[in-house]
Scaffold this active site. Structure first.
Site, PDB file in Angstrom:
ATOM      1  CG  ASP A 122      -5.309  -6.229   4.093  1.00  0.00           C
ATOM      2  OD1 ASP A 122      -5.767  -5.728   5.128  1.00  0.00           O
ATOM      3  OD2 ASP A 122      -4.115  -6.113   3.765  1.00  0.00           O
ATOM      4  CG  HIS A 161       4.292  -0.985   7.438  1.00  0.00           C
ATOM      5  ND1 HIS A 161       4.857  -1.752   6.434  1.00  0.00           N
ATOM      6  CD2 HIS A 161       3.163  -1.634   7.799  1.00  0.00           C
ATOM      7  CE1 HIS A 161       4.094  -2.812   6.218  1.00  0.00           C
ATOM      8  NE2 HIS A 161       3.058  -2.765   7.025  1.00  0.00           N
ATOM      9  CG  HIS A 189       4.823 -10.143   6.511  1.00  0.00           C
ATOM     10  ND1 HIS A 189       4.749 -11.093   7.484  1.00  0.00           N
ATOM     11  CD2 HIS A 189       4.272  -9.022   7.061  1.00  0.00           C
ATOM     12  CE1 HIS A 189       4.173 -10.592   8.561  1.00  0.00           C
ATOM     13  NE2 HIS A 189       3.869  -9.337   8.331  1.00  0.00           N
ATOM     14  CG  HIS A 226      12.368  -5.520   7.254  1.00  0.00           C
ATOM     15  ND1 HIS A 226      11.786  -4.824   6.224  1.00  0.00           N
ATOM     16  CD2 HIS A 226      13.569  -4.943   7.458  1.00  0.00           C
ATOM     17  CE1 HIS A 226      12.612  -3.863   5.835  1.00  0.00           C
ATOM     18  NE2 HIS A 226      13.704  -3.912   6.563  1.00  0.00           N
ATOM     19  CE  LYS A 258      -3.142  -3.190   0.771  1.00  0.00           C
ATOM     20  NZ  LYS A 258      -3.331  -2.871   2.180  1.00  0.00           N
ATOM     21  CD  GLU A 269       2.538  -5.252  13.786  1.00  0.00           C
ATOM     22  OE1 GLU A 269       2.964  -6.102  12.987  1.00  0.00           O
ATOM     23  OE2 GLU A 269       2.847  -4.049  13.729  1.00  0.00           O
ATOM     24  CB  SER A 270      -1.803 -11.257  18.382  1.00  0.00           C
ATOM     25  OG  SER A 270      -0.923 -11.221  19.481  1.00  0.00           O
ATOM     26  CD  GLN A 271      -0.602 -12.142  11.813  1.00  0.00           C
ATOM     27  OE1 GLN A 271      -1.014 -12.337  10.677  1.00  0.00           O
ATOM     28  NE2 GLN A 271      -0.138 -10.955  12.176  1.00  0.00           N
ATOM     29  CG  ASN A 305       2.633  -2.814   1.304  1.00  0.00           C
ATOM     30  OD1 ASN A 305       3.677  -3.438   1.231  1.00  0.00           O
ATOM     31  ND2 ASN A 305       2.246  -2.254   2.424  1.00  0.00           N
TER      32      ASN A 305
END
Length: 747
Positions: free
Chosen positions: A121, A53, A99, A101, A95, A316-318, A535
């Site tokens: 992004d 990734h 998401h 999975h 871009k 990976e907290s937002q 991506n």
């Protein structure tokens, strides 16, 4: 200085490395690179930076072949998002990202954080987001999880976009058995900035403060990027802790605070914390700027007790950002963030050592060479085999199993061709007040600021074509996107892609990837439609079976005056319907062959890129000159479905009096490319258009006219508009309300 081991951390060996997704040769490479056994935190950092990734290790070699430049491209791939010049000092920044999975495991949060991540992004580059789009793929309607997944994903996309305050203006939703255990949620965001105020991620200057901004760090999403690079087996439910939780209201505050901070002149570099969180954002900023980075995790704002260095580096907290600031403006910057109620913490500094050093509680938890973390990531030229060619199907050899009238009604009600109004009505597509053309047509059109200039936006891919012939399918995805923009009167400028494929370690799936990329590159080059961002999402498979190859294409085009964009629906009675482009009645891989005849076979329609360009430019000129009143491109379901969609959208019937040569069912339902339907206000104008088309080598023929309350196909009983609308609009709401019979014939 060497990194120290704390007593609580496990001893690192090849087995623990394998549990982190690192292959034996990759672990050996790490040992050789740093000359010792890594600490637990260092192993976590390598596993994050070297997974598929983040490192694109299976795809980089092929992505380099794509056309990425044009005079209007300000920044191509390699940044958070692509940037193009749209005139008047304005830049469009956009871009698309997957998401997949997380959305299968936890559909609402997976979709929500997908939208949140793609918005970051865009605004991390200094742009204010003005629109979102998506491309969603689900399993068979009859699969026990599908309804739950559709419901959760659509609610998540709407919940985030609506709350954040950006319209979701377009998208694509389809169903196929290959996505039963691995759905696709691809989110695209589009923003506006001034060309002289674009922000990049490369750090600069030694000793400058590195600042953590936004929400606090928790344990959500740890190993999210690694999970996104793994195939699904039977344990999807156990992976729930790797799905992050989104908060659109925090992100709205983060957007406003970032834009205000950028305007203050304090920002040297900025990077959002997406996949692999603090690790990838810090490493990328340092490596791009040829600088070292030193972090002190004691300063990181945490929302959970006792978080370890390993957990903080991989969370990976937002709604989090990392910035390098001008030291003299530190106080002013902090004031802005505090005003918006967000965390602001100085967590480190830039150095001249080219090392990535992480400290926690007085111990050095990681000390690694920063450039090599990215540059030395494995790069694989994986073995691949070409997809076997399928035979061309002779349209005369396909016997219609029912009347063309019944076939049209059936196609309009299939999962892939039925109206997706149920989906897009849950999205606010009007917020900000600039949406000119609503979802459900070819491309959305949104005003830029107060107009009259506008952008045309679309997402598309026909995965069954890509599976049958990856090169042709890749070409078609770009051409279809180009047509969707062109038919609105806009000039296509650039695209973003989201390449969703199966396991790259299997040569047949790698072959699909290589073939699709070849086709995408050829079409993007021929149509002056460069790829500026994107991506890659690999390992989309469940228990060994890959999804259909699905290289989603998102396109952006420009129109000087949005008032000139043509509607999809018929506008008034008594107009002439013209077909632009050549019809051979191509039935291979068509919706008709699959859903009416029950045959999923044959070579997909070939894409003639010079014809695409010639026919499309002709149609665009007609639209901009106001010579045609409505326009629609032909794709799935061919001519008959396109006419029906125009009739339904305009609430006006039509009579098709003549068809292109060949069997009627092939002329009506064949999926030949480079074709459009347009309406001319009079017979005289229709003749003038046909004469001009002939002079330019563009096939054009008059098919009939608009009017009445029914669609009449040659030799068939009339279909009332109410029947057409019901066949098209009713199935998805009925299915979502629990009716299992609605798609039973064809799912």
């Amino acid at each position: 200085m060497t990194a120290s081991h704390s007593h609580a951390e496990p001893q690192i060996n090849a087995e623990i490395a394998a549990a982190h997704g690192l292959k034996p040769d990759e672990y050996d490479r790490i040992l050789a690179l740093i000359g010792r056994t890594p600490t637990f935190t260092e192993l976590g950092i390598f596993s994050a930076m070297w997974n598929e990734h983040c490192s694109y290790k299976s795809s980089r070699i092929h992505l380099r072949k794509l056309p990425t430049r044009a005079p209007w491209v300000i920044r191509g791939p390699g940044e958070n998002a692509g940037v193009i010049d749209i005139g008047d000092g304005d830049a469009c920044i956009f871009k698309m990202e997957s998401h997949n999975h997380p959305s299968y495991i936890e559909p609402y949060q997976g979709a929500t954080t997908g939208v949140g991540g793609i918005l970051r992004d865009v605004f991390t580059m200094g742009a204010r987001p003005i629109a979102c789009l998506n491309l969603l793929r689900f399993g068979r309607p009859s699969h026990p999880k599908t309804r739950h997944l559709v419901s959760g994903v659509v609610a998540g996309v709407g919940g985030y976009g609506n709350s954040f305050g950006v319209p979701t203006v377009g998208g694509s939703t389809e169903f196929d058995a290959s996505y039963d255990g691995n759905i696709l949620v691809n989110a695209m965001a589009v923003g506006l900035a001034r060309t002289d105020s674009i922000f990049y991620s490369a750090a600069a200057g030694v000793g400058n403060p590195i600042v953590y901004l936004g929400s606090k760090t928790g344990r959500d999403g740890i190993h999210g990027a690694t999970m996104a690079s793994a195939s699904f087996e039977a344990d999807a439910e156990e992976k729930r802790p790797t799905v992050q939780v989104g908060d659109p209201f925090s992100e709205k505050l983060l957007l406003e605070a970032c834009l205000e901070l950028m305007a203050s002149g304090a920002v040297i570099a900025i990077q959002d914390m997406g996949a692999a969180g603090l690790t990838s954002s810090a490493v990328e900023m340092g490596a791009k700027g040829n600088l070292g980075i030193e972090l002190d995790l004691d300063a990181v704002p945490c929302r959970e007790e006792g978080m370890t260095a390993y957990e903080m580096m991989l969370s990976e907290s937002q709604e989090r950002m990392l910035m390098v600031l001008k030291p003299e403006l530190e106080e002013q910057a902090e004031g802005i963030f505090r005003k918006w109620g967000l965390d602001f913490a100085i967590v480190g500094k830039t150095t001249d050592t080219l090392r990535f050093v992480v400290k926690h509680k007085g111990e050095v938890k990681a000390d690694l060479p920063i450039k090599e973390l990215g540059d030395e990531a494995p790069l694989y030229d994986r073995p691949w085999v070409e997809t076997p060619k399928q035979p061309v199907i002779d349209p005369a050899s396909v016997t219609p199993p029912m009347s063309n009238r019944d076939a049209l009604l059936r196609l309009l009600g299939t999962p892939n061709l039925c109206s997706k109004r149920w989906v897009w009505e849950q999205y606010d597509h009007l917020i900000l007040g600039n949406s000119v053309r609503q979802p459900g047509g070819d491309a959305a059109v949104i005003r830029v600021k107060d107009g009259p200039k506008g952008l045309a936006l679309t997402t598309d891919v026909t995965a069954r074509y890509c599976a049958a012939d990856p090169v042709e399918g890749g070409r078609q995805a770009v051409a279809e996107c180009w047509r969707n923009i062109t038919v609105r009167g806009a000039t296509p400028l650039a695209l973003t892609d989201n390449l969703n494929f199966g396991n790259p370690e299997r040569p047949e799936y790698m072959g699909q990837f290589v073939g699709c990329l070849q086709g995408i590159g050829e079409a993007a080059g021929a149509l002056d439609f460069p790829i500026v961002s994107g991506n890659v999402s690999l390992y989309n498979e469940t228990q060994g079976a890959g999804i259909l190859p699905t290289p989603a294409i998102g396109g952006v085009g420009i129109i000087a005056d949005v008032a000139k964009s043509a509607p999809t629906g018929f506008v008034r009675d008594g107009e002439m319907i013209l077909l632009i482009g050549e019809t051979r009645g191509w039935l291979g891989q068509s919706a008709y062959l699959a859903d009416v005849c029950g045959r999923k076979e044959g070579a997909p329609p070939p894409v003639d890129l010079s014809a695409e360009r010639r026919n499309g430019e002709f149609v665009r000129e007609l639209v901009l000159a106001g010579r045609v009143t409505a326009a629609h491109d032909l794709s799935d379901g061919g001519l008959a479905v396109a006419v029906a969609e125009m009739a339904i959208a305009g609430g006006i019937g039509a009579t098709i009096a003549v068809l292109p040569a060949g069997p009627a069912h092939a002329a009506l339902f064949g999926e030949d490319q480079a074709r459009y339907l347009v309406t001319a206000p009079s017979a005289e104008e229709a003749k003038a258009i046909s004469d001009e088309a002939a002079a330019r080598g563009v096939p054009a023929m008059a098919l009939g006219g608009t009017g009445g309350d029914a669609l009449i196909l040659p030799g068939e009983a009339p279909i009332l508009l109410s029947q057409l609308r019901n066949a098209h609009e009713a199935p998805l709401p009925a299915y979502m309300a629990g009716d299992d019979g609605v798609f039973s014939d064809n799912s």
